[in-house]
Design a protein around this motif. Structure first.
Motif, PDB file in Angstrom:
ATOM      1  N   ASP A   1      28.287 -62.854 -25.938  1.00 58.31           N
ATOM      2  CA  ASP A   1      27.332 -62.446 -26.656  1.00 58.31           C
ATOM      3  C   ASP A   1      27.643 -61.146 -27.557  1.00 58.31           C
ATOM      4  OD1 ASP A   1      26.012 -64.665 -26.018  1.00 58.31           O
ATOM      5  OD2 ASP A   1      24.708 -63.569 -24.477  1.00 58.31           O
ATOM      6  N   ALA A   2      28.557 -60.381 -27.008  1.00 56.69           N
ATOM      7  CA  ALA A   2      28.733 -58.840 -27.379  1.00 56.69           C
ATOM      8  C   ALA A   2      29.793 -59.141 -28.739  1.00 56.69           C
ATOM      9  CB  ALA A   2      29.493 -57.966 -26.356  1.00 56.69           C
ATOM     10  N   ILE A   3      30.572 -60.180 -28.532  1.00 58.22           N
ATOM     11  CA  ILE A   3      31.665 -60.226 -29.595  1.00 58.22           C
ATOM     12  C   ILE A   3      31.212 -61.265 -30.493  1.00 58.22           C
ATOM     13  CG2 ILE A   3      33.622 -59.485 -28.034  1.00 58.22           C
ATOM     14  CD1 ILE A   3      34.522 -62.466 -27.729  1.00 58.22           C
ATOM     15  N   ASP A   4      30.169 -62.024 -30.347  1.00 59.72           N
ATOM     16  CA  ASP A   4      29.647 -63.001 -31.176  1.00 59.72           C
ATOM     17  C   ASP A   4      30.859 -63.949 -31.608  1.00 59.72           C
ATOM     18  OD1 ASP A   4      28.497 -64.467 -33.027  1.00 59.72           O
ATOM     19  OD2 ASP A   4      27.854 -62.857 -34.394  1.00 59.72           O
ATOM     20  N   LEU A   5      31.211 -64.646 -30.600  1.00 56.62           N
ATOM     21  CA  LEU A   5      32.406 -65.706 -30.680  1.00 56.62           C
ATOM     22  C   LEU A   5      32.107 -66.711 -31.682  1.00 56.62           C
ATOM     23  CD1 LEU A   5      34.941 -66.750 -29.438  1.00 56.62           C
ATOM     24  CD2 LEU A   5      33.503 -68.187 -27.794  1.00 56.62           C
ATOM     25  N   ASP A   6      30.724 -67.111 -32.038  1.00 57.93           N
ATOM     26  CA  ASP A   6      30.854 -68.332 -33.109  1.00 57.93           C
ATOM     27  C   ASP A   6      31.283 -67.641 -34.523  1.00 57.93           C
ATOM     28  OD1 ASP A   6      29.795 -70.096 -31.449  1.00 57.93           O
ATOM     29  OD2 ASP A   6      27.855 -69.618 -31.731  1.00 57.93           O
ATOM     30  N   TYR A   7      30.879 -66.237 -34.921  1.00 55.08           N
ATOM     31  CA  TYR A   7      31.005 -65.514 -35.911  1.00 55.08           C
ATOM     32  C   TYR A   7      32.714 -65.263 -36.035  1.00 55.08           C
ATOM     33  CZ  TYR A   7      31.734 -61.826 -39.485  1.00 55.08           C
ATOM     34  OH  TYR A   7      32.003 -61.343 -40.469  1.00 55.08           O
ATOM     35  N   LEU A   8      33.248 -65.040 -34.740  1.00 52.83           N
ATOM     36  CA  LEU A   8      34.656 -64.733 -34.691  1.00 52.83           C
ATOM     37  C   LEU A   8      35.518 -65.951 -35.322  1.00 52.83           C
ATOM     38  CD1 LEU A   8      35.293 -62.569 -31.576  1.00 52.83           C
ATOM     39  CD2 LEU A   8      35.862 -62.024 -34.104  1.00 52.83           C
TER      40      LEU A   8
END
Length: 587
Positions: A381-388
Motif C-alpha cells: 500500500d505504501a509504494i502503491d504497487l498498481d501505480y508503479l
C-alpha cells in the motif's frame, strides 16, 4: 651759318637712324660739322650715372661707354651743373660767374664752349658738349638757336632709339627663350603654322622650318585621334575654341616626319600680333610620362590584386582557425556526450526487460500467496504497487526518448563540426542548417530583454550537393548570428511585454531550382539602408560597435559561396522591414 636745307637734311639723317650706336655716330659727327667746334662729346645717362658714349673730332667719331668720373675729355664739373639746371651754357674765353670752372677747363682753356642738355618732354636724356680751343665767338645766338633745334631732334631720336633698343633686347631675350625651350613652340593662324622654334623641328624630326610652316595641325597627325574623331575636325574645333575663349588645353596624337606617332600635351593661347589674332601653340611630348603612368597603373593593379589575394588568404585563415577551434570544441563535447549517452540508451532496454521480469515475478507471488501477511500488505500500500506497474514503463520510455534526443543532438554537433577535406563531398544542406540552429539555440532562447526568437523552417525535398560542408555551416552560422544581433539591437529600449505581443522570428526556406538549390534566410529585424547594403560583403566593413564586430563574417560568407562553391549570395533589405539573404548553390 647753317641754311635751312642743311638743317633739314641733318634732322632727316637723325630721324632716320633708329639703332643707338649708329645714332650716336651720326649725331656727334653732324653736330661737330655744322657747329664749327673742334670737339663734340655726347654723354648719356645710364642707370643714373653719366657715361661718355661718343667723342668726335677731326680724326673721326669714337664710340665708348666710359663713366664720366673716369673721363679726361670733358669738363665733369660743367656737366654736373648742366644736369642740375637743364639750361644751355655757352662760355667765351672762360669768362663766367657760374661755378663750372674745374681742372679740365683750367688745363685745356677752350676759347669757346657750349653745353646743351638733351631734353624730351622735360626728361633729361643726355648732354652735348662742344668746344674750340682757339676760336672765340663761335656760338652766336643764331647758331645756338640752330643747335638747340638739333638738340631737340636729337633728344627725340635718342628716346626712340632707346625704346627700339629695349624692344630689340626684349625680343632677343624672348627669341632666346623661344629657341632654347625644350617644348615645341609654334605660332598658329586659323589655317596653318606660321612659325616654330628649334625644339619643334627636333620633336617632329622635321628637316627645315620651311617644311613645317604652312601645314595644318591635322597634317602632322594620324587620320583619327584615339577617341575616334577625325583629326581634321578635332583640330579645327580646338583652334576655334582657343580663338574664341583665349585658351585651350588638351592631349593630342601627333605624327613625326618618319610616320611614327607620339602623344602630346597641347596648350593653345590667343595673342595679338599686328592687330591679327594668332595662337601660340606649346606642344610637349608626354610619351614617357604616359609610359610611367601606365607602369604605375599596372603596378597599382598588381598591388590591388596582391592586397585582395592577401585579404582572401586572411579570410581563409580566419575561417579555418575559427572552424577548427569551434569544430574541435563541438566534436569534443559530442564525443564526451556519446559515451554516457550510449551507456544510458543501451541499458534502458535491459532495464525495461528487468522490470518486466520483476513485475511477472510479483504476479506469481500474488497468485501463489494471496495472503502475504500484514507487513507486506502495508508495504504494498505504501509504494502503491498498481501505480508503479503503470508508471515505471512510462519512466523507462521517457529515459529512452531523452537518450535518443541527446544522441540526435550529438549527431547534429558532429554534422556541424565536420572537417572538410581537399575534395568536396555530398551533403544535405538541411542537416547543416538544423545543426547550425542547434548551435545557436542558446542565443534564440528568451532572456530578460526579449522573448524567444522563433525559427521557422520550410524545407523542400533537396538533393545532396557536392560541397565543403564545414564551410557552408560557417556561412549559415554567420548569417544567422547577424540576424540574431540585428533583432537584439532592434529590441533595445522596448519592453518585454511589447515584444511579446509580436515576437521576432527568423525564417529559413530551401527549394530545388534548375541549376541547383536555393536557400533563403529572412529576419524581421531593423533592415539596412542602401549605403550599408552596397558594402555589406566588403572586407572589414561592419556597422557594429568596436569589439562587437570584425567585418569578416559576411566577407567570409561571400567568398565561400561565390568563389569556393561557384554560387551566388544576394541581399534584399528595407529599413524597418528586415533583411533576406538568398543563396544559390550548384549541385
Amino acid at each position: 651759318m647753317i641754311h635751312l636745307s642743311t638743317l633739314f637734311r641733318v634732322s632727316q639723317a637723325i630721324a632716320r637712324t633708329i639703332e643707338i650706336n649708329e645714332l650716336l655716330q651720326v649725331l656727334s659727327s653732324h653736330v661737330l660739322e655744322y657747329s664749327g667746334a673742334e670737339k663734340c662729346a655726347l654723354l648719356l645717362l645710364q642707370d643714373g650715372e653719366w657715361e661718355l658714349r661718343a667723342l668726335a673730332d677731326s680724326r673721326g667719331v669714337q664710340l665708348t661707354t666710359l663713366p664720366l668720373a673716369y673721363s679726361q675729355d670733358v669738363p665733369s664739373k660743367l656737366i654736373q651743373y648742366a644736369e642740375t639746371h637743364l639750361n644751355p651754357i655757352a662760355i667765351e674765353n672762360l669768362c663766367t660767374d657760374l661755378p663750372v670752372i674745374g681742372n679740365y677747363l683750367k688745363t685745356h682753356r677752350p676759347q669757346s664752349l657750349l653745353c646743351l642738355p638733351l631734353l624730351n618732354q622735360e626728361t633729361l636724356l643726355g648732354i652735348l658738349y662742344l668746344e674750340h680751343r682757339s676760336a672765340q665767338g663761335l656760338f652766336t645766338d643764331d647758331r645756338l638757336m640752330v643747335l638747340d633745334c638739333l638738340a631737340n631732334q636729337a633728344a627725340i631720336a635718342l628716346d626712340h632709339a632707346r625704346l627700339y633698343q629695349t624692344v630689340q633686347r626684349n625680343e632677343s631675350r624672348l627669341r632666346a627663350v623661344y629657341e632654347s625651350n625644350n617644348d615645341a613652340i609654334m605660332l598658329l593662324s586659323e589655317k596653318c603654322f606660321v612659325d616654330c622654334n628649334s625644339a619643334t623641328l627636333a620633336i617632329f624630326q622635321c628637316p627645315a622650318k620651311s617644311e613645317f610652316c604652312g601645314k595644318h595641325p591635322s597634317q602632322i597627325s594620324p587620320e583619327y585621334q584615339p577617341n575616334g574623331r577625325l583629326s581634321s575636325e578635332a583640330a579645327t574645333d580646338h583652334i576655334v575654341t582657343a580663338l574664341t575663349r583665349g585658351y585651350d588645353r588638351f592631349e593630342w596624337q601627333h605624327c613625326r616626319w618618319d610616320g611614327s606617332e607620339f602623344i602630346a600635351e597641347v596648350q593653345l593661347c590667343r595673342m595679338e600680333i599686328d592687330d591679327q589674332a594668332i595662337l601660340q601653340a606649346i606642344v610637349r611630348d608626354i610619351s614617357d610620362r604616359k609610359a610611367v603612368e601606365a607602369a604605375i597603373r599596372q603596378k597599382s593593379t598588381e598591388l590591388e590584386q596582391a592586397l585582395l589575394q592577401l585579404q582572401k588568404t586572411q579570410l581563409q585563415l580566419v575561417q579555418i582557425e575559427k572552424m577548427s577551434v569551434l569544430g574541435n570544441l563541438v566534436a569534443g563535447v559530442a564525443h564526451e556526450i556519446n559515451n554516457p549517452i550510449g551507456c544510458i540508451v543501451g541499458n534502458v532496454s535491459v532495464m525495461q526487460n528487468y522490470v518486466i521480469d520483476l513485475m511477472e515475478t510479483l504476479d506469481l507471488y500474488q497468485a501463489n500467496f494471496p495472503e502475504p501477511g500484514i507487513t507486506i500488505e502495508q508495504q504494498l500500500d505504501a509504494i502503491d504497487l498498481d501505480y508503479l506497474r503503470q508508471d515505471v514503463p512510462d519512466v523507462m520510455q521517457a529515459i529512452k526518448d531523452s537518450g535518443d534526443r541527446i544522441a540526435a543532438i550529438s549527431q547534429s554537433l558532429r554534422t556541424f563540426s565536420r572537417t572538410d577535406g581537399a575534395e568536396k563531398q555530398l551533403f544535405n544542406v538541411c542537416d547543416g542548417l538544423d545543426s547550425t540552429v542547434l548551435i545557436l539555440r542558446h542565443r534564440l532562447k528568451a532572456n530578460e530583454q526579449r522573448p524567444k526568437i522563433e525559427v521557422v523552417t520550410h524545407y523542400d525535398q533537396l538533393p545532396e550537393i557536392n560541397c565543403f560542408p564545414g564551410q557552408l555551416n560557417q556561412v549559415f552560422m554567420n548569417i544567422l548570428a547577424n540576424a540574431i544581433d540585428a533583432i537584439d539591437e532592434l529590441s533595445e529600449g522596448r519592453s518585454f511585454q511589447e515584444l511579446a505581443q509580436s515576437p521576432h522570428q527568423i525564417t529559413i526556406s530551401t527549394r530545388a531550382i534548375e541549376s541547383g538549390i536555393q536557400i533563403t534566410i529572412a529576419d524581421d529585424g531593423p533592415g539596412m539602408p542602401p549605403e550599408v547594403q552596397r558594402r555589406i560583403f566588403d572586407y572589414m566593413f561592419t556597422t557594429k560597435e568596436v569589439g562587437k564586430g570584425t567585418g569578416l563574417g559576411l566577407a567570409i560568407a561571400h567568398q565561400i559561396v561565390v568563389e569556393t562553391h561557384g554560387g551566388t549570395i544576394d541581399l534584399q533589405s528595407q529599413v524597418g522591414e528586415g533583411s533576406t539573404f538568398t543563396l544559390t548553390l550548384p549541385c
